[in-house]
Design a protein around this motif. Structure first.
Motif, PDB file in Angstrom:
ATOM      1  N   ARG A   1      -4.114  -1.130 -12.707  1.00 55.51           N
ATOM      2  CA  ARG A   1      -3.197  -1.107 -11.563  1.00 55.51           C
ATOM      3  C   ARG A   1      -1.836  -0.541 -11.981  1.00 55.51           C
ATOM      4  O   ARG A   1      -1.144   0.088 -11.184  1.00 55.51           O
ATOM      5  CB  ARG A   1      -3.041  -2.509 -10.987  1.00 55.51           C
ATOM      6  CG  ARG A   1      -4.293  -3.039 -10.312  1.00 55.51           C
ATOM      7  CD  ARG A   1      -4.662  -2.230  -9.065  1.00 55.51           C
ATOM      8  NE  ARG A   1      -3.543  -2.025  -8.178  1.00 55.51           N
ATOM      9  CZ  ARG A   1      -3.110  -2.903  -7.292  1.00 55.51           C
ATOM     10  NH1 ARG A   1      -3.725  -4.060  -7.156  1.00 55.51           N
ATOM     11  NH2 ARG A   1      -2.073  -2.615  -6.516  1.00 55.51           N
TER      12      ARG A   1
ATOM     13  N   PHE B   1      -3.936   7.548  -6.341  1.00 54.64           N
ATOM     14  CA  PHE B   1      -4.904   6.880  -5.482  1.00 54.64           C
ATOM     15  C   PHE B   1      -6.250   7.561  -5.562  1.00 54.64           C
ATOM     16  O   PHE B   1      -6.359   8.783  -5.641  1.00 54.64           O
ATOM     17  CB  PHE B   1      -4.438   6.916  -4.018  1.00 54.64           C
ATOM     18  CG  PHE B   1      -3.280   6.021  -3.719  1.00 54.64           C
ATOM     19  CD1 PHE B   1      -2.004   6.539  -3.588  1.00 54.64           C
ATOM     20  CD2 PHE B   1      -3.467   4.658  -3.552  1.00 54.64           C
ATOM     21  CE1 PHE B   1      -0.927   5.712  -3.302  1.00 54.64           C
ATOM     22  CE2 PHE B   1      -2.405   3.821  -3.269  1.00 54.64           C
ATOM     23  CZ  PHE B   1      -1.126   4.351  -3.146  1.00 54.64           C
TER      24      PHE B   1
ATOM     25  N   PHE C   1      -8.953   4.037   0.908  1.00 52.65           N
ATOM     26  CA  PHE C   1      -8.146   4.199  -0.301  1.00 52.65           C
ATOM     27  C   PHE C   1      -8.213   2.942  -1.166  1.00 52.65           C
ATOM     28  O   PHE C   1      -8.271   1.817  -0.664  1.00 52.65           O
ATOM     29  CB  PHE C   1      -6.684   4.448   0.074  1.00 52.65           C
ATOM     30  CG  PHE C   1      -6.400   5.847   0.537  1.00 52.65           C
ATOM     31  CD1 PHE C   1      -6.746   6.264   1.818  1.00 52.65           C
ATOM     32  CD2 PHE C   1      -5.783   6.759  -0.307  1.00 52.65           C
ATOM     33  CE1 PHE C   1      -6.489   7.560   2.253  1.00 52.65           C
ATOM     34  CE2 PHE C   1      -5.512   8.052   0.111  1.00 52.65           C
ATOM     35  CZ  PHE C   1      -5.865   8.451   1.392  1.00 52.65           C
ATOM     36  N   GLY C   2      -8.146   3.169  -2.464  1.00 54.62           N
ATOM     37  CA  GLY C   2      -7.978   2.074  -3.394  1.00 54.62           C
ATOM     38  C   GLY C   2      -6.524   1.621  -3.435  1.00 54.62           C
ATOM     39  O   GLY C   2      -5.674   2.216  -2.768  1.00 54.62           O
ATOM     40  N   PRO C   3      -6.224   0.610  -4.236  1.00 59.95           N
ATOM     41  CA  PRO C   3      -4.854   0.080  -4.307  1.00 59.95           C
ATOM     42  C   PRO C   3      -3.904   0.939  -5.120  1.00 59.95           C
ATOM     43  O   PRO C   3      -2.694   0.716  -5.085  1.00 59.95           O
ATOM     44  CB  PRO C   3      -5.053  -1.284  -4.967  1.00 59.95           C
ATOM     45  CG  PRO C   3      -6.268  -1.108  -5.802  1.00 59.95           C
ATOM     46  CD  PRO C   3      -7.153  -0.173  -5.042  1.00 59.95           C
TER      47      PRO C   3
END
Lengths: 116, 112
Positions: free
Chosen positions: A9, A91, A107-109
Motif C-alpha cells: 500500500r 492504481f 480500481f484497487g486501493p
C-alpha cells in the motif's frame, strides 16, 4: 469478492532502487489496467492487458518502467531504477468484457510510492 | 482528439448547495460517459454514467446532463453534503472495453 488487491500500500525507497508493485485483479476479469496519479498530471493510463497480453503500453513513461501479467490473477509493475519523479500513487484496475456492454472499471486501493 | 477537459480543478460548496462540474470532449466516437468518485486514500469508483442517446440521467442527488451537439457533459450534485467531499473524474470511451479517457479531476469540498 475482495475486489482488486494491490501491494504494497505504501513504498518508500531511495533513488536508483528497483520497485515492484503488485496487483491481483477481480477473478473473472479479463482486462487489467495500470494507472499513475499525480497532482500535476491527474490519472494517467500506463498500460493495459487483455487476457494477460499487453495491448497498449504507450503510456509507460520510459524504459525504466515495465509491466507483466504472467497469469490471469497477477500483474506486476516494475520501475528500475526508480527516480524521485516517479513518486505518485499507482492504481491497478480490472474489468470484464460482456458483449457490447460497457463495463465498469474496478480500481484497487493504490500503492503510494515515494522515491527519496 | 482523445482529451477530456474537466473544470473546475477545485470547488468549494456550502452544505445544501449545488455542485456543478463540467467536461468537454472532441472525439465524436465517444459514446459512454462515466463519472468516477475518489475519496482520499481510495481508488476511484464508478458513480454514475450516461450514454449520448439521453440528455439527462439522475440517480438520487447526482445528475448527469449531456449536450451532444456541444460535446459537453456535466455532473450536478444537489443538496451537497460534507460526505460528498471527494475528487470527481469525468471520463469517456468509444468502444466496449477500451480504456477510459479521464479528465484531470475536480476536488470538491463541501463545507458546513
Amino acid at each position: 469478492d475482495a475486489g482488486v488487491i494491490q501491494s504494497p500500500r505504501h513504498e518508500v525507497t531511495e533513488m536508483g532502487q528497483e520497485v515492484t508493485l503488485r496487483c491481483k485483479p477481480i477473478s473473472g476479469h479479463d482486462y487489467l489496467f495500470w494507472y499513475r496519479q499525480t497532482m500535476m498530471r491527474g490519472l494517467e493510463l500506463l498500460i493495459y492487458f487483455n487476457n494477460n497480453v499487453p495491448i497498449d503500453d504507450s503510456g509507460m513513461p520510459e524504459d525504466r518502467f515495465s509491466a507483466k501479467m504472467p497469469n490471469a490473477s497477477f500483474s506486476t509493475l516494475k520501475i528500475q531504477p526508480s527516480e524521485p519523479r516517479d513518486s505518485a500513487v499507482y492504481f491497478c484496475a480490472s474489468s470484464a468484457l460482456a458483449g457490447l456492454h460497457y463495463n465498469e472499471q474496478f480500481f484497487g486501493p493504490g500503492t503510494r510510492l515515494t522515491v527519496l | 482528439q482523445q482529451q477530456v477537459k474537466q473544470s473546475p480543478q477545485s470547488l468549494i460548496v456550502q452544505k445544501g448547495g449545488i455542485s456543478i462540474i463540467n467536461c468537454a470532449y472532441e472525439n465524436t466516437a465517444f459514446d459512454y460517459f462515466p463519472w468516477y468518485q475518489q475519496f482520499p486514500g481510495k481508488g476511484p469508483a464508478l458513480l454514475i454514467a450516461i450514454r449520448p442517446d439521453v440528455s439527462e440521467k439522475k440517480e438520487g442527488r447526482f445528475t448527469i446532463s449531456f449536450n451532444k451537439s456541444a460535446k459537453q457533459f456535466s455532473l450536478h450534485i444537489m443538496d451537497s453534503q460534507p460526505g460528498d467531499s471527494a475528487t470527481y473524474f469525468c471520463a469517456a470511451v468509444s468502444s466496449g472495453n477500451t480504456p477510459l479517457v479521464f479528465g484531470k479531476g475536480t476536488r470538491l469540498s463541501v463545507i458546513a
